[in-house]
Write a protein that holds these residues in place. Structure first.
Motif, PDB file in Angstrom:
ATOM      1  N   ILE A   1      46.411  29.847  39.649  1.00 54.50           N
ATOM      2  CA  ILE A   1      47.779  30.334  39.731  1.00 54.50           C
ATOM      3  C   ILE A   1      47.840  31.271  40.929  1.00 54.50           C
ATOM      4  O   ILE A   1      47.072  32.215  41.032  1.00 54.50           O
ATOM      5  N   VAL A   2      48.757  30.999  41.836  1.00 49.70           N
ATOM      6  CA  VAL A   2      48.918  31.804  43.050  1.00 49.70           C
ATOM      7  C   VAL A   2      50.270  32.496  42.969  1.00 49.70           C
ATOM      8  O   VAL A   2      51.278  31.868  42.657  1.00 49.70           O
ATOM      9  N   ASP A   3      50.280  33.799  43.252  1.00 48.84           N
ATOM     10  CA  ASP A   3      51.504  34.578  43.165  1.00 48.84           C
ATOM     11  C   ASP A   3      51.442  35.698  44.201  1.00 48.84           C
ATOM     12  O   ASP A   3      50.380  36.028  44.702  1.00 48.84           O
ATOM     13  N   SER A   4      52.582  36.266  44.507  1.00 47.03           N
ATOM     14  CA  SER A   4      52.609  37.445  45.368  1.00 47.03           C
ATOM     15  C   SER A   4      53.687  38.393  44.864  1.00 47.03           C
ATOM     16  O   SER A   4      54.704  37.956  44.322  1.00 47.03           O
ATOM     17  N   LEU A   5      53.428  39.675  45.017  1.00 47.38           N
ATOM     18  CA  LEU A   5      54.352  40.711  44.586  1.00 47.38           C
ATOM     19  C   LEU A   5      54.569  41.682  45.733  1.00 47.38           C
ATOM     20  O   LEU A   5      53.662  41.938  46.513  1.00 47.38           O
ATOM     21  N   THR A   6      55.768  42.234  45.817  1.00 45.67           N
ATOM     22  CA  THR A   6      56.081  43.254  46.816  1.00 45.67           C
ATOM     23  C   THR A   6      56.687  44.442  46.080  1.00 45.67           C
ATOM     24  O   THR A   6      57.627  44.279  45.299  1.00 45.67           O
ATOM     25  N   ASP A   7      56.137  45.641  46.324  1.00 45.38           N
ATOM     26  CA  ASP A   7      56.665  46.819  45.639  1.00 45.38           C
ATOM     27  C   ASP A   7      57.839  47.416  46.411  1.00 45.38           C
ATOM     28  O   ASP A   7      58.260  46.888  47.447  1.00 45.38           O
ATOM     29  N   ASP A   8      58.390  48.510  45.906  1.00 48.05           N
ATOM     30  CA  ASP A   8      59.554  49.155  46.523  1.00 48.05           C
ATOM     31  C   ASP A   8      59.265  49.714  47.917  1.00 48.05           C
ATOM     32  O   ASP A   8      60.181  49.895  48.718  1.00 48.05           O
ATOM     33  N   LYS A   9      58.005  49.975  48.236  1.00 40.40           N
ATOM     34  CA  LYS A   9      57.609  50.507  49.546  1.00 40.40           C
ATOM     35  C   LYS A   9      57.350  49.411  50.570  1.00 40.40           C
ATOM     36  O   LYS A   9      57.062  49.702  51.724  1.00 40.40           O
ATOM     37  N   GLY A  10      57.416  48.155  50.134  1.00 38.59           N
ATOM     38  CA  GLY A  10      57.173  47.036  51.036  1.00 38.59           C
ATOM     39  C   GLY A  10      55.724  46.575  51.047  1.00 38.59           C
ATOM     40  O   GLY A  10      55.373  45.664  51.802  1.00 38.59           O
ATOM     41  N   ASN A  11      54.866  47.176  50.233  1.00 38.98           N
ATOM     42  CA  ASN A  11      53.466  46.741  50.133  1.00 38.98           C
ATOM     43  C   ASN A  11      53.408  45.394  49.427  1.00 38.98           C
ATOM     44  O   ASN A  11      54.097  45.174  48.431  1.00 38.98           O
ATOM     45  N   LYS A  12      52.584  44.506  49.960  1.00 31.58           N
ATOM     46  CA  LYS A  12      52.484  43.163  49.400  1.00 31.58           C
ATOM     47  C   LYS A  12      51.123  42.956  48.751  1.00 31.58           C
ATOM     48  O   LYS A  12      50.100  43.368  49.287  1.00 31.58           O
ATOM     49  N   LEU A  13      51.151  42.304  47.585  1.00 29.84           N
ATOM     50  CA  LEU A  13      49.945  41.998  46.836  1.00 29.84           C
ATOM     51  C   LEU A  13      49.908  40.479  46.660  1.00 29.84           C
ATOM     52  O   LEU A  13      50.819  39.887  46.083  1.00 29.84           O
ATOM     53  N   ASN A  14      48.888  39.826  47.216  1.00 31.52           N
ATOM     54  CA  ASN A  14      48.702  38.376  47.044  1.00 31.52           C
ATOM     55  C   ASN A  14      47.658  38.153  45.964  1.00 31.52           C
ATOM     56  O   ASN A  14      46.558  38.700  46.040  1.00 31.52           O
ATOM     57  N   LEU A  15      48.004  37.354  44.972  1.00 30.42           N
ATOM     58  CA  LEU A  15      47.148  37.158  43.807  1.00 30.42           C
ATOM     59  C   LEU A  15      46.783  35.692  43.639  1.00 30.42           C
ATOM     60  O   LEU A  15      47.632  34.815  43.778  1.00 30.42           O
ATOM     61  N   THR A  16      45.523  35.431  43.309  1.00 34.49           N
ATOM     62  CA  THR A  16      45.067  34.095  42.935  1.00 34.49           C
ATOM     63  C   THR A  16      44.252  34.247  41.657  1.00 34.49           C
ATOM     64  O   THR A  16      43.232  34.934  41.649  1.00 34.49           O
ATOM     65  N   PHE A  17      44.733  33.629  40.586  1.00 34.72           N
ATOM     66  CA  PHE A  17      44.063  33.683  39.297  1.00 34.72           C
ATOM     67  C   PHE A  17      43.376  32.357  39.030  1.00 34.72           C
ATOM     68  O   PHE A  17      43.987  31.305  39.158  1.00 34.72           O
ATOM     69  N   ASP A  18      42.107  32.391  38.655  1.00 28.91           N
ATOM     70  CA  ASP A  18      41.359  31.202  38.244  1.00 28.91           C
ATOM     71  C   ASP A  18      41.149  31.330  36.739  1.00 28.91           C
ATOM     72  O   ASP A  18      40.255  32.040  36.281  1.00 28.91           O
ATOM     73  N   ASN A  19      42.012  30.672  35.965  1.00 30.18           N
ATOM     74  CA  ASN A  19      41.958  30.803  34.506  1.00 30.18           C
ATOM     75  C   ASN A  19      40.716  30.166  33.898  1.00 30.18           C
ATOM     76  O   ASN A  19      40.275  30.576  32.835  1.00 30.18           O
ATOM     77  N   THR A  20      40.146  29.182  34.551  1.00 27.04           N
ATOM     78  CA  THR A  20      38.940  28.549  34.032  1.00 27.04           C
ATOM     79  C   THR A  20      37.747  29.488  34.146  1.00 27.04           C
ATOM     80  O   THR A  20      36.981  29.656  33.205  1.00 27.04           O
ATOM     81  N   ALA A  21      37.600  30.138  35.294  1.00 30.31           N
ATOM     82  CA  ALA A  21      36.478  31.050  35.519  1.00 30.31           C
ATOM     83  C   ALA A  21      36.761  32.456  35.003  1.00 30.31           C
ATOM     84  O   ALA A  21      35.845  33.264  34.871  1.00 30.31           O
ATOM     85  N   GLY A  22      38.031  32.785  34.734  1.00 34.43           N
ATOM     86  CA  GLY A  22      38.381  34.124  34.275  1.00 34.43           C
ATOM     87  C   GLY A  22      38.268  35.157  35.379  1.00 34.43           C
ATOM     88  O   GLY A  22      37.822  36.274  35.150  1.00 34.43           O
ATOM     89  N   THR A  23      38.679  34.763  36.596  1.00 33.88           N
ATOM     90  CA  THR A  23      38.599  35.671  37.735  1.00 33.88           C
ATOM     91  C   THR A  23      39.939  35.762  38.454  1.00 33.88           C
ATOM     92  O   THR A  23      40.808  34.908  38.281  1.00 33.88           O
ATOM     93  N   ALA A  24      40.070  36.797  39.257  1.00 33.54           N
ATOM     94  CA  ALA A  24      41.248  36.966  40.100  1.00 33.54           C
ATOM     95  C   ALA A  24      40.797  37.453  41.466  1.00 33.54           C
ATOM     96  O   ALA A  24      39.852  38.228  41.583  1.00 33.54           O
ATOM     97  N   THR A  25      41.488  36.983  42.489  1.00 31.06           N
ATOM     98  CA  THR A  25      41.279  37.466  43.845  1.00 31.06           C
ATOM     99  C   THR A  25      42.593  38.083  44.291  1.00 31.06           C
ATOM    100  O   THR A  25      43.635  37.443  44.235  1.00 31.06           O
ATOM    101  N   VAL A  26      42.522  39.343  44.709  1.00 27.18           N
ATOM    102  CA  VAL A  26      43.703  40.086  45.121  1.00 27.18           C
ATOM    103  C   VAL A  26      43.527  40.474  46.577  1.00 27.18           C
ATOM    104  O   VAL A  26      42.493  41.016  46.965  1.00 27.18           O
ATOM    105  N   VAL A  27      44.544  40.179  47.374  1.00 26.58           N
ATOM    106  CA  VAL A  27      44.542  40.623  48.770  1.00 26.58           C
ATOM    107  C   VAL A  27      45.601  41.706  48.876  1.00 26.58           C
ATOM    108  O   VAL A  27      46.782  41.473  48.627  1.00 26.58           O
TER     109      VAL A  27
END
Length: 120
Positions: A47-73
């Motif tokens: 699952i790939v997603d991205s979030l942006t907060d009120d300050k304009g900071n961006k968080l890129n997320l990749t969740f691997d549900n099979t392995a139970g891991t996440a990579t956050v940029v």
């Protein structure tokens, strides 16, 4: 006449019983087919997603549900975390970072300090 009446009645009863049995048999076969229909696959669920907060900071997320891991940029950092067990929401962490998401609030902390907060 009475003999013919009883013969017709008996034939009708037999025909009705046979039709009901075939109908039930068909339903049973359909139900067993439905039960066996789901197919399990061993594909990795990403699952790939991205979030942006009120300050304009961006968080890129990749969740691997099979392995139970996440990579956050986040900024220049690529952060690898493993899934933690929670009662509700999600939580991933490593030795420095923790990412939680619960009821439309996403929080990334570094060594206990909030570095990213996004609320709906």
């Amino acid at each position: 006449m009475e003999k013919r009446y009883w013969s017709l009645l008996l034939m009708g009863a037999l025909l009705g019983t046979t039709a009901c049995q075939n109908g039930n048999k068909q339903t049973t076969e359909d139900q067993s087919t439905t039960i066996e229909t789901p197919v399990k696959t061993e594909e990795t669920k990403l699952i790939v997603d991205s979030l942006t907060d009120d300050k304009g900071n961006k968080l890129n997320l990749t969740f691997d549900n099979t392995a139970g891991t996440a990579t956050v940029v986040f900024g220049q950092d690529t952060i690898h975390m493993t899934q933690d067990t929670t009662a509700s929401g999600i939580q991933y962490s490593n030795e420095n970072y923790t990412f939680t998401e619960h009821q439309a609030e996403a929080i990334l902390t570094k060594n206990g300090t909030v570095v990213f907060f996004k609320s709906k």
